[in-house]
Design a protein around this motif. Sequence first.
Motif, PDB file in Angstrom:
ATOM      1  N   THR A  11       0.848  -1.191   0.000  1.00 16.40           N
ATOM      2  CA  THR A  11       0.000   0.000   0.000  1.00 16.40           C
ATOM      3  C   THR A  11       0.885   1.243   0.000  1.00 16.40           C
ATOM      4  O   THR A  11       2.111   1.149  -0.019  1.00 16.40           O
ATOM      5  N   ASN A  12       0.258   2.418   0.008  1.00 16.57           N
ATOM      6  CA  ASN A  12       1.028   3.662   0.069  1.00 16.57           C
ATOM      7  C   ASN A  12       0.093   4.825   0.382  1.00 16.57           C
ATOM      8  O   ASN A  12      -1.082   4.627   0.694  1.00 16.57           O
ATOM      9  N   ASP A  13       0.611   6.054   0.288  1.00 17.13           N
ATOM     10  CA  ASP A  13      -0.253   7.235   0.448  1.00 17.13           C
ATOM     11  C   ASP A  13      -0.182   8.173  -0.751  1.00 17.13           C
ATOM     12  O   ASP A  13      -0.899   9.167  -0.803  1.00 17.13           O
ATOM     13  N   ASP A  14       0.667   7.863  -1.726  1.00 17.81           N
ATOM     14  CA  ASP A  14       0.808   8.723  -2.905  1.00 17.81           C
ATOM     15  C   ASP A  14      -0.138   8.327  -4.031  1.00 17.81           C
ATOM     16  O   ASP A  14      -0.171   8.993  -5.068  1.00 17.81           O
ATOM     17  N   GLY A  15      -0.873   7.252  -3.847  1.00 12.70           N
ATOM     18  CA  GLY A  15      -1.783   6.786  -4.887  1.00 12.70           C
ATOM     19  C   GLY A  15      -1.248   5.562  -5.601  1.00 12.70           C
ATOM     20  O   GLY A  15      -0.031   5.363  -5.716  1.00 12.70           O
ATOM     21  N   ILE A  16      -2.143   4.751  -6.117  1.00 10.12           N
ATOM     22  CA  ILE A  16      -1.780   3.443  -6.653  1.00 10.12           C
ATOM     23  C   ILE A  16      -0.925   3.513  -7.913  1.00 10.12           C
ATOM     24  O   ILE A  16      -0.217   2.564  -8.249  1.00 10.12           O
ATOM     25  N   THR A  17      -0.942   4.634  -8.634  1.00 13.23           N
ATOM     26  CA  THR A  17      -0.132   4.747  -9.856  1.00 13.23           C
ATOM     27  C   THR A  17       1.202   5.455  -9.625  1.00 13.23           C
ATOM     28  O   THR A  17       1.967   5.635 -10.576  1.00 13.23           O
ATOM     29  N   ALA A  18       1.501   5.849  -8.401  1.00  7.95           N
ATOM     30  CA  ALA A  18       2.749   6.572  -8.119  1.00  7.95           C
ATOM     31  C   ALA A  18       3.967   5.694  -8.424  1.00  7.95           C
ATOM     32  O   ALA A  18       3.949   4.486  -8.163  1.00  7.95           O
TER      33      ALA A  18
END
Length: 254
Positions: free
Chosen positions: A10-17
């Motif tokens: 997962t992340n916080d910058d968005g799935i396409t980052a």
Amino acid sequence: MNNKPLILVTNDDGITAPGIRTLIAVMCEIGDVVVVAPDSPQSGMGHAVTINETLYCNEITVDDGPQREFKSSGTPADCVKLAVSEILDRKPDLCVSGINHGSNSSINVIYSGTMSAAVEAGVEGIPAIGFSLLDYSWNADFEPLKEHIKKIALNVLEQGLPDGVVLNVNFPKIKQFKGIKVCRQARANWVEEFDRRTNPQGRTYYWLTGKFVNMDKGEDTDEWALANNYISIVPVQFDLTAHHFIHTLNNWNL
């Protein structure tokens, strides 16, 4: 029988980052990967969860990787909750969050959506790591990080982590690292300023600005390590109890 570890990304910058796409590629070398990440940037969300809005989560295809991917309208913490409760049929062997575009060292860990996702995984009893690179550019070079991310992840899978502890890993913005330093969180904070403006309708609004101030001169901190071209690893616990103050507090006239 498939003996590969199950890894949640997962992340916080968005799935396409680009950061998470790099992290996914590395994790696919280690195990079976499931991605559950925000559909848009969620930086600075901390450990926020969605309560008063509808929460969506849809399976998508981003690239040709072997992983299953889901984008969510929620926060990073929401993504981990959804993965554990609704998407996965068993608890992951590891959760990795990132690679964040920008620092999550020192006090930044409090505000970080990246680290909050890792912490949420830790709350669920899942060994977890947050990865960040001190480069805010969308086109940051993540290539030098790959071998180190893989090594750290494999160590966590092999050694495990204590209950209630997750790892906060930060990389300086260089091509060649001096090594890895296990550190404590530096005592530092942001000195905020608000740029006060007026819109064409006469309504006042603000832009948050400020500067990062490190008051900690210790050479055992994450800030020192990063400033000296080392990868920093800080073991983070989500028990916020000030255990050292309990005895004193018990002696108050309460």
